[in-house]
Write an enzyme that holds these catalytic residues in place. Structure first.
Site, PDB file in Angstrom:
ATOM      1  N   GLN A  35       0.816  -1.042   0.322  1.00 34.89           N
ATOM      2  CA  GLN A  35      -0.224   0.053  -0.292  1.00 34.89           C
ATOM      3  C   GLN A  35       0.430   1.090  -0.288  1.00 34.89           C
ATOM      4  OE1 GLN A  35      -1.498  -1.957   3.042  1.00 34.89           O
ATOM      5  NE2 GLN A  35      -3.370  -1.558   2.727  1.00 34.89           N
ATOM      6  N   HIS A  94       6.600   4.002   5.944  1.00 34.91           N
ATOM      7  CA  HIS A  94       7.692   3.512   5.575  1.00 34.91           C
ATOM      8  C   HIS A  94       7.491   2.083   4.481  1.00 34.91           C
ATOM      9  CE1 HIS A  94      11.569   0.692   7.818  1.00 34.91           C
ATOM     10  NE2 HIS A  94      11.569   0.316   5.970  1.00 34.91           N
ATOM     11  N   HIS A 106       6.406  -1.431   2.871  1.00 39.24           N
ATOM     12  CA  HIS A 106       6.070  -2.382   3.558  1.00 39.24           C
ATOM     13  C   HIS A 106       5.696  -3.318   1.800  1.00 39.24           C
ATOM     14  CE1 HIS A 106       3.550  -0.786   5.346  1.00 39.24           C
ATOM     15  NE2 HIS A 106       2.676  -2.141   5.694  1.00 39.24           N
ATOM     16  N   HIS A 137       3.808  -6.965   2.554  1.00 40.66           N
ATOM     17  CA  HIS A 137       2.781  -7.694   2.760  1.00 40.66           C
ATOM     18  C   HIS A 137       2.911  -9.200   2.248  1.00 40.66           C
ATOM     19  CE1 HIS A 137       0.505  -5.527   5.803  1.00 40.66           C
ATOM     20  NE2 HIS A 137       0.894  -4.348   5.275  1.00 40.66           N
TER      21      HIS A 137
END
Length: 180
Positions: A101, A112, A114, A116
């Site tokens: 996202q 930050h 990331h 998933h």
């Protein structure tokens, strides 16, 4: 040489409780980390949506995907691929979901980058054949819950012991099964 060049079992034991990385306002303990490369880190999730829901971050804090350097992008996705192989095998999944996202309008709440990585099972989001897409709504809900967490409060979704055990199990999987 093993695939875990930066996390050695003996060093891990000695430093299990030290904070390894900052993820937004959240401090990630070294004991929750199960894989590191030169530029990226993989760790277990405080509130996994499904078993085998983990996160991969660049070590350098970058708020948006476009802020990453080319070598960081390459490493992030190479690590995500290896981590995906790990969680799919370890959790006996039949598929994977990879999601980013990127920005507030996309649902990002932790500043930050990331990825998933989620091990998937048939019908893990419901009995209908197209229920698998419900994972994206669950990811948005997950991010909203993280945004409202107070980092000074104890983490209550899962115990530290549960997270440490999962990280240790995944770390062992890498040591025994990662072909790289």
């Amino acid at each position: 040489t093993g695939c875990l060049t930066e996390i050695h079992p003996r060093r891990f034991f000695l430093s299990a409780q030290r904070m390894a990385h900052q993820f937004g306002k959240i401090a990630i303990a070294q004991s929750e980390v199960f894989f590191e490369s030169k530029l990226s880190t993989a760790f277990v999730n405080l509130k996994p949506i499904v078993p085998g829901h983990v996160l991969v971050i660049p070590k350098r804090v970058a708020v948006r995907y476009a802020d990453l350097k080319p070598d960081e992008v390459a490493d992030l996705w190479q690590v995500a691929q290896r981590v995906g192989n790990c969680v799919e095998s370890f959790y006996k999944g039949t598929a994977l979901t990879f999601a980013i996202q990127d920005g507030a309008a996309a649902g990002q709440t932790i500043p930050h980058v990331h990825v998933h990585v989620l091990s998937r099972q048939p019908q893990d989001m419901g009995p209908a054949p197209d229920d698998g897409d419900k994972i994206y709504g669950k990811l948005e809900q997950h991010e909203r819950e993280l945004k409202t967490m107070d980092p000074s409060e104890p983490r209550v979704a899962r115990t530290k012991e549960d997270m440490q055990k999962e990280a240790a199990d995944l770390r062992e999987w890498f040591q025994n099964n990662d072909p790289q």
